[in-house]
Design a protein around this motif. Structure first.
Motif, PDB file in Angstrom:
ATOM      1  N   GLY A  91       0.408  -1.145  -0.282  1.00  0.00           N
ATOM      2  CA  GLY A  91      -0.077   0.287  -0.263  1.00  0.00           C
ATOM      3  C   GLY A  91       1.180   1.160   0.107  1.00  0.00           C
ATOM      4  N   ARG A  92       0.668   2.259   0.738  1.00  0.00           N
ATOM      5  CA  ARG A  92       1.104   3.139   1.268  1.00  0.00           C
ATOM      6  C   ARG A  92       2.555   2.863   2.106  1.00  0.00           C
ATOM      7  NH1 ARG A  92      -2.662   8.466  -0.560  1.00  0.00           N
ATOM      8  NH2 ARG A  92      -3.181   7.652  -2.448  1.00  0.00           N
ATOM      9  N   GLN A  93       2.086   2.460   2.988  1.00  0.00           N
ATOM     10  CA  GLN A  93       3.805   1.995   3.832  1.00  0.00           C
ATOM     11  C   GLN A  93       4.474   1.272   3.048  1.00  0.00           C
ATOM     12  OE1 GLN A  93       1.345   0.205   6.999  1.00  0.00           O
ATOM     13  NE2 GLN A  93      -0.224   1.634   7.039  1.00  0.00           N
ATOM     14  N   GLN A  94       5.341   1.488   3.786  1.00  0.00           N
ATOM     15  CA  GLN A  94       6.705   0.348   3.734  1.00  0.00           C
ATOM     16  C   GLN A  94       6.949  -0.389   4.934  1.00  0.00           C
ATOM     17  OE1 GLN A  94      10.146   2.369   3.819  1.00  0.00           O
ATOM     18  NE2 GLN A  94      10.436   2.577   1.228  1.00  0.00           N
ATOM     19  N   GLN A  95       7.382  -2.021   4.512  1.00  0.00           N
ATOM     20  CA  GLN A  95       6.676  -2.884   5.760  1.00  0.00           C
ATOM     21  C   GLN A  95       8.864  -3.371   5.659  1.00  0.00           C
ATOM     22  OE1 GLN A  95       3.246  -4.832   6.398  1.00  0.00           O
ATOM     23  NE2 GLN A  95       2.476  -3.176   6.603  1.00  0.00           N
ATOM     24  N   GLU A  96       9.008  -4.559   6.263  1.00  0.00           N
ATOM     25  CA  GLU A  96      10.356  -4.945   6.389  1.00  0.00           C
ATOM     26  C   GLU A  96       9.685  -6.635   6.300  1.00  0.00           C
ATOM     27  OE1 GLU A  96      13.773  -6.133   8.689  1.00  0.00           O
ATOM     28  OE2 GLU A  96      13.673  -3.997   8.586  1.00  0.00           O
ATOM     29  N   ARG A  97       9.931  -7.238   6.079  1.00  0.00           N
ATOM     30  CA  ARG A  97       8.916  -8.502   5.454  1.00  0.00           C
ATOM     31  C   ARG A  97      10.046  -9.227   4.762  1.00  0.00           C
ATOM     32  NH1 ARG A  97       2.435  -8.095   3.640  1.00  0.00           N
ATOM     33  NH2 ARG A  97       2.107  -6.954   5.502  1.00  0.00           N
ATOM     34  N   ARG A  98       9.832 -10.519   5.247  1.00  0.00           N
ATOM     35  CA  ARG A  98      10.521 -11.817   4.365  1.00  0.00           C
ATOM     36  C   ARG A  98      10.165 -12.626   2.990  1.00  0.00           C
ATOM     37  NH1 ARG A  98      10.960 -17.432   6.997  1.00  0.00           N
ATOM     38  NH2 ARG A  98       8.883 -17.460   6.646  1.00  0.00           N
ATOM     39  N   ALA A  99      10.976 -12.420   1.922  1.00  0.00           N
ATOM     40  CA  ALA A  99      10.988 -12.585   0.611  1.00  0.00           C
ATOM     41  C   ALA A  99      11.029 -14.028   1.212  1.00  0.00           C
ATOM     42  CB  ALA A  99      11.825 -12.029  -0.366  1.00  0.00           C
ATOM     43  N   VAL A 100       9.606 -14.419  -0.224  1.00  0.00           N
ATOM     44  CA  VAL A 100       9.648 -16.263  -0.344  1.00  0.00           C
ATOM     45  C   VAL A 100       9.003 -16.439  -1.580  1.00  0.00           C
ATOM     46  CG1 VAL A 100       8.478 -15.818   2.108  1.00  0.00           C
ATOM     47  CG2 VAL A 100       7.057 -15.551   0.047  1.00  0.00           C
ATOM     48  N   THR A 101       9.789 -17.091  -2.004  1.00  0.00           N
ATOM     49  CA  THR A 101       9.500 -17.548  -3.403  1.00  0.00           C
ATOM     50  C   THR A 101       8.340 -18.390  -3.463  1.00  0.00           C
ATOM     51  OG1 THR A 101      11.865 -18.267  -3.701  1.00  0.00           O
ATOM     52  CG2 THR A 101      10.514 -18.844  -5.474  1.00  0.00           C
ATOM     53  N   ILE A 102       7.586 -17.905  -4.702  1.00  0.00           N
ATOM     54  CA  ILE A 102       6.831 -18.324  -5.218  1.00  0.00           C
ATOM     55  C   ILE A 102       6.788 -18.909  -6.358  1.00  0.00           C
ATOM     56  CG2 ILE A 102       4.609 -17.589  -3.335  1.00  0.00           C
ATOM     57  CD1 ILE A 102       3.320 -15.599  -5.668  1.00  0.00           C
ATOM     58  N   TRP A 103       5.394 -19.651  -7.526  1.00  0.00           N
ATOM     59  CA  TRP A 103       5.902 -20.054  -9.202  1.00  0.00           C
ATOM     60  C   TRP A 103       4.804 -19.051  -9.896  1.00  0.00           C
ATOM     61  CZ3 TRP A 103       9.989 -22.330 -10.620  1.00  0.00           C
ATOM     62  CH2 TRP A 103      10.915 -22.977  -9.995  1.00  0.00           C
ATOM     63  N   ILE A 104       5.199 -18.236 -10.849  1.00  0.00           N
ATOM     64  CA  ILE A 104       3.560 -17.620 -11.012  1.00  0.00           C
ATOM     65  C   ILE A 104       3.805 -18.507 -12.606  1.00  0.00           C
ATOM     66  CG2 ILE A 104       2.670 -15.655 -12.358  1.00  0.00           C
ATOM     67  CD1 ILE A 104       4.023 -14.186  -9.784  1.00  0.00           C
ATOM     68  N   ASN A 105       2.933 -18.944 -13.109  1.00  0.00           N
ATOM     69  CA  ASN A 105       3.065 -19.487 -14.231  1.00  0.00           C
ATOM     70  C   ASN A 105       3.895 -19.789 -15.095  1.00  0.00           C
ATOM     71  OD1 ASN A 105       0.215 -18.654 -14.666  1.00  0.00           O
ATOM     72  ND2 ASN A 105       1.002 -17.122 -15.685  1.00  0.00           N
ATOM     73  N   GLY A 106       4.406 -21.262 -14.020  1.00  0.00           N
ATOM     74  CA  GLY A 106       5.557 -21.755 -14.297  1.00  0.00           C
ATOM     75  C   GLY A 106       7.191 -20.843 -13.608  1.00  0.00           C
ATOM     76  N   GLN A 107       7.116 -19.577 -13.707  1.00  0.00           N
ATOM     77  CA  GLN A 107       8.742 -18.722 -13.219  1.00  0.00           C
ATOM     78  C   GLN A 107       8.805 -18.472 -12.202  1.00  0.00           C
ATOM     79  OE1 GLN A 107       9.851 -16.189 -16.058  1.00  0.00           O
ATOM     80  NE2 GLN A 107       9.069 -17.739 -17.789  1.00  0.00           N
ATOM     81  N   ALA A 108       9.591 -18.470 -11.228  1.00  0.00           N
ATOM     82  CA  ALA A 108      10.284 -18.338  -9.560  1.00  0.00           C
ATOM     83  C   ALA A 108       9.867 -17.386  -9.725  1.00  0.00           C
ATOM     84  CB  ALA A 108      11.183 -19.144  -9.482  1.00  0.00           C
ATOM     85  N   ARG A 109       9.506 -16.739  -8.740  1.00  0.00           N
ATOM     86  CA  ARG A 109       8.611 -15.214  -8.753  1.00  0.00           C
ATOM     87  C   ARG A 109       9.155 -14.765  -6.880  1.00  0.00           C
ATOM     88  NH1 ARG A 109       6.554 -10.613 -11.541  1.00  0.00           N
ATOM     89  NH2 ARG A 109       6.317  -8.570 -10.814  1.00  0.00           N
ATOM     90  N   GLU A 110       9.882 -14.218  -6.566  1.00  0.00           N
ATOM     91  CA  GLU A 110      10.291 -13.967  -5.154  1.00  0.00           C
ATOM     92  C   GLU A 110       9.442 -12.493  -4.515  1.00  0.00           C
ATOM     93  OE1 GLU A 110      14.180 -12.372  -3.478  1.00  0.00           O
ATOM     94  OE2 GLU A 110      15.191 -14.006  -3.014  1.00  0.00           O
ATOM     95  N   VAL A 111       8.642 -12.817  -3.410  1.00  0.00           N
ATOM     96  CA  VAL A 111       7.376 -11.668  -3.016  1.00  0.00           C
ATOM     97  C   VAL A 111       7.607 -11.475  -1.431  1.00  0.00           C
ATOM     98  CG1 VAL A 111       5.338 -12.627  -5.436  1.00  0.00           C
ATOM     99  CG2 VAL A 111       5.364 -13.576  -3.426  1.00  0.00           C
ATOM    100  N   PRO A 112       6.750 -11.313  -1.432  1.00  0.00           N
ATOM    101  CA  PRO A 112       6.502 -10.672   0.500  1.00  0.00           C
ATOM    102  C   PRO A 112       5.549 -11.902   1.440  1.00  0.00           C
ATOM    103  CG  PRO A 112       5.856  -8.529  -0.395  1.00  0.00           C
ATOM    104  CD  PRO A 112       6.126  -9.880  -1.737  1.00  0.00           C
ATOM    105  N   GLU A 113       6.587 -12.797   2.122  1.00  0.00           N
ATOM    106  CA  GLU A 113       5.969 -13.128   2.835  1.00  0.00           C
ATOM    107  C   GLU A 113       4.348 -12.866   3.765  1.00  0.00           C
ATOM    108  OE1 GLU A 113       7.005 -13.996   6.818  1.00  0.00           O
ATOM    109  OE2 GLU A 113       6.842 -16.253   6.512  1.00  0.00           O
ATOM    110  N   GLY A 114       2.944 -13.829   2.687  1.00  0.00           N
ATOM    111  CA  GLY A 114       1.918 -13.671   3.098  1.00  0.00           C
ATOM    112  C   GLY A 114       0.596 -12.539   2.395  1.00  0.00           C
ATOM    113  N   ILE A 115       2.021 -12.813   1.079  1.00  0.00           N
ATOM    114  CA  ILE A 115       1.063 -11.402   0.447  1.00  0.00           C
ATOM    115  C   ILE A 115      -0.549 -11.922  -0.053  1.00  0.00           C
ATOM    116  CG2 ILE A 115       1.950 -12.179  -1.857  1.00  0.00           C
ATOM    117  CD1 ILE A 115       2.069  -9.839  -3.076  1.00  0.00           C
TER     118      ILE A 115
END
Length: 83
Positions: free
Chosen positions: A9-33
């Motif tokens: 949103g408009r806030q910056q938060q420190e979050r752990r990055a996790v890997t998910i797969w989107i349409n077959g490609q690995a991508r890092e996203v914030p934990e709990g997205i």
């Protein structure tokens, strides 16, 4: 896994990055997205978009509450009409 600073949103938060797969490609996203936040970050959405997580369709009404977990496999399909 490492910790990164993400804009949520408009806030910056420190979050752990996790890997998910989107349409077959690995991508890092914030934990709990959520699916809503993921689709917004990808600039994808609207009535012609279907989302499946780990081979199960997730209804649009659940996107705001549906939190993704590490290694989830997300498939995003956009329907295009033609004539």
């Amino acid at each position: 896994m490492e910790t990164r600073l993400y804009c949520v949103g408009r806030q910056q938060q420190e979050r752990r990055a996790v890997t998910i797969w989107i349409n077959g490609q690995a991508r890092e996203v914030p934990e709990g997205i959520t699916l809503t936040a993921l689709l917004a970050s990808l600039e994808v959405g609207g009535p012609g978009v279907a989302v499946e997580v780990n081979a199960e369709v997730v209804r649009r009404a659940r996107h705001p509450e549906y939190q993704l977990s590490p290694q989830d496999r997300v498939e995003i399909v956009t329907f295009v009409g033609g004539g």
